[in-house]
Design a protein around this motif. Structure first.
Motif, mmCIF file in Angstrom:
data_model
loop_
_atom_site.group_PDB
_atom_site.id
_atom_site.type_symbol
_atom_site.label_atom_id
_atom_site.label_comp_id
_atom_site.label_asym_id
_atom_site.label_seq_id
_atom_site.Cartn_x
_atom_site.Cartn_y
_atom_site.Cartn_z
ATOM 1 N N PHE A 1 30.584 39.163 36.543
ATOM 2 C CA PHE A 1 29.714 38.186 37.201
ATOM 3 C C PHE A 1 29.157 37.163 36.207
ATOM 4 C CE2 PHE A 1 28.787 41.540 40.612
ATOM 5 C CZ PHE A 1 29.757 41.021 41.439
ATOM 6 N N SER A 2 28.703 37.622 35.042
ATOM 7 C CA SER A 2 28.136 36.698 34.066
ATOM 8 C C SER A 2 29.187 35.710 33.575
ATOM 9 C CB SER A 2 27.558 37.474 32.877
ATOM 10 O OG SER A 2 26.570 38.388 33.296
ATOM 11 N N SER A 3 30.393 36.209 33.320
ATOM 12 C CA SER A 3 31.454 35.350 32.792
ATOM 13 C C SER A 3 31.908 34.327 33.823
ATOM 14 C CB SER A 3 32.642 36.209 32.347
ATOM 15 O OG SER A 3 32.273 37.076 31.295
ATOM 16 N N TYR A 4 32.128 34.770 35.066
ATOM 17 C CA TYR A 4 32.572 33.811 36.077
ATOM 18 C C TYR A 4 31.449 32.873 36.489
ATOM 19 C CZ TYR A 4 36.944 36.351 36.317
ATOM 20 O OH TYR A 4 38.142 36.925 35.981
ATOM 21 N N LEU B 1 22.872 35.467 37.546
ATOM 22 C CA LEU B 1 21.747 36.371 37.808
ATOM 23 C C LEU B 1 22.243 37.747 38.260
ATOM 24 C CD1 LEU B 1 19.288 33.934 39.632
ATOM 25 C CD2 LEU B 1 19.054 34.875 37.326
ATOM 26 N N ALA B 2 23.256 37.742 39.125
ATOM 27 C CA ALA B 2 23.827 39.022 39.567
ATOM 28 C C ALA B 2 24.379 39.790 38.374
ATOM 29 C CB ALA B 2 24.932 38.771 40.597
ATOM 30 N N GLY B 3 25.004 39.075 37.429
ATOM 31 C CA GLY B 3 25.518 39.729 36.237
ATOM 32 C C GLY B 3 24.419 40.343 35.398
ATOM 33 N N MET B 4 23.299 39.647 35.251
ATOM 34 C CA MET B 4 22.181 40.196 34.483
ATOM 35 C C MET B 4 21.615 41.444 35.162
ATOM 36 S SD MET B 4 21.953 38.291 31.784
ATOM 37 C CE MET B 4 23.771 38.217 31.912
ATOM 38 N N PRO C 1 23.398 44.562 42.986
ATOM 39 C CA PRO C 1 23.613 43.115 42.918
ATOM 40 C C PRO C 1 25.052 42.710 43.208
ATOM 41 C CG PRO C 1 23.529 44.027 40.716
ATOM 42 C CD PRO C 1 23.272 45.172 41.647
ATOM 43 N N GLY C 2 25.936 43.686 43.421
ATOM 44 C CA GLY C 2 27.347 43.392 43.635
ATOM 45 C C GLY C 2 27.629 42.446 44.792
ATOM 46 N N PRO C 3 27.098 42.723 45.997
ATOM 47 C CA PRO C 3 27.369 41.820 47.119
ATOM 48 C C PRO C 3 26.928 40.386 46.860
ATOM 49 C CG PRO C 3 26.480 43.897 47.926
ATOM 50 C CD PRO C 3 26.365 43.925 46.435
ATOM 51 N N LEU C 4 25.790 40.205 46.201
ATOM 52 C CA LEU C 4 25.308 38.854 45.899
ATOM 53 C C LEU C 4 26.306 38.119 45.012
ATOM 54 C CD1 LEU C 4 23.070 36.688 45.895
ATOM 55 C CD2 LEU C 4 22.089 37.856 43.906
ATOM 56 N N GLY C 5 26.755 38.774 43.954
ATOM 57 C CA GLY C 5 27.698 38.137 43.055
ATOM 58 C C GLY C 5 29.035 37.869 43.715
ATOM 59 N N THR D 1 28.428 47.854 33.316
ATOM 60 C CA THR D 1 28.906 46.914 32.309
ATOM 61 C C THR D 1 30.058 46.068 32.835
ATOM 62 O OG1 THR D 1 28.253 48.446 30.556
ATOM 63 C CG2 THR D 1 29.794 46.703 29.957
ATOM 64 N N PHE D 2 30.962 46.662 33.604
ATOM 65 C CA PHE D 2 32.100 45.929 34.138
ATOM 66 C C PHE D 2 31.632 44.802 35.057
ATOM 67 C CE2 PHE D 2 35.379 45.098 37.293
ATOM 68 C CZ PHE D 2 36.515 44.950 36.509
#
Length: 211
Positions: free
Chosen positions: A84-87, A67-70, A22-26, A78-79
């Motif tokens: 992603f969730s925080s931003y 969503l990317a963070g989840m 999910p990294g690229p999406l976030g 975890t990092f």
């Protein structure tokens, strides 16, 4: 052939798909929203009112990044999940400030001199969070270190611009935000171009892990 063997022979083969990255999406979501707001902060094309970014902040920088963070939690990162969730939450909260119906800006109608200081405090909190994420990125790779370093500097300058009411400081923060956005774009493309499916890859500047 037994009844059990017969049932097994007719059972469908279930293939479990590996979870995607999910990294690229976030990163793309963060980069695009940051890029738009930063252009406004430097007053590109004479645009200084940031409300056009509200839709991007809610749905792209906010919802998509959340969503990317989840999904980062699901793949065990975890990092990435924290970032992603925080931003994603940052962009949603920033959009809420700009939405007239929220009443946040209207609450300062009788004391307008408080609003810049309030926004400065808001931005300082995100500078502190970003600086702590920078510490966490020090053993990740050079690209992430650069990303969080420039983002921290961006938040610091934007906060200073609010506290001092100096447009040039805010513009400097916007300029650093543009650099931050392009670093995020680079990180996104680098993670998107996997070796098995791409003609070339982009280095992230990996740092050797501790034994």
């Amino acid at each position: 052939m037994s009844q059990i063997d017969l049932e097994k022979s007719h059972s469908p083969v279930v293939s479990h798909r590996r979870l995607g990255n999910p990294g690229p999406l976030g990163l793309f979501s963060f980069a695009s929203t940051t890029f738009i707001l930063s252009l406004i902060n430097v007053q590109a094309r004479g645009v200084a009112t940031p409300n056009v970014v509200v839709g991007m902040a809610i749905f792209v920088g906010g919802l998509v990044q959340l969503l990317a963070g989840m999904w980062e939690f699901a793949v065990g990162n975890t990092f990435g999940a924290t970032a992603f969730s925080s931003y994603g939450g940052f962009w949603m909260s920033y959009a809420t400030i700009l939405i007239p119906g929220s009443g946040i800006i209207d609450a300062y109608a009788t004391t307008p001199e408080e609003l810049p200081n309030a926004l400065g405090i808001y931005l300082i909190a995100w500078f502190m969070f970003t600086f702590m994420m920078l510490i966490g990125a020090l053993r990740k790779n050079v690209s992430f270190i650069a990303l969080f370093a420039f983002l921290a500097a961006t938040f610091a300058l934007l906060a200073a611009g609010q506290f001092t009411a100096k447009v040039n400081i805010t513009k400097a923060g916007g300029a650093l935000g543009i650099v931050t956005a392009f670093i995020a774009y680079y990180c996104a493309v680098s993670q998107l171009l996997v070796r098995e499916e791409s003609f070339f890859t982009l280095p992230m500047g990996d740092i050797p892990k501790r034994d």
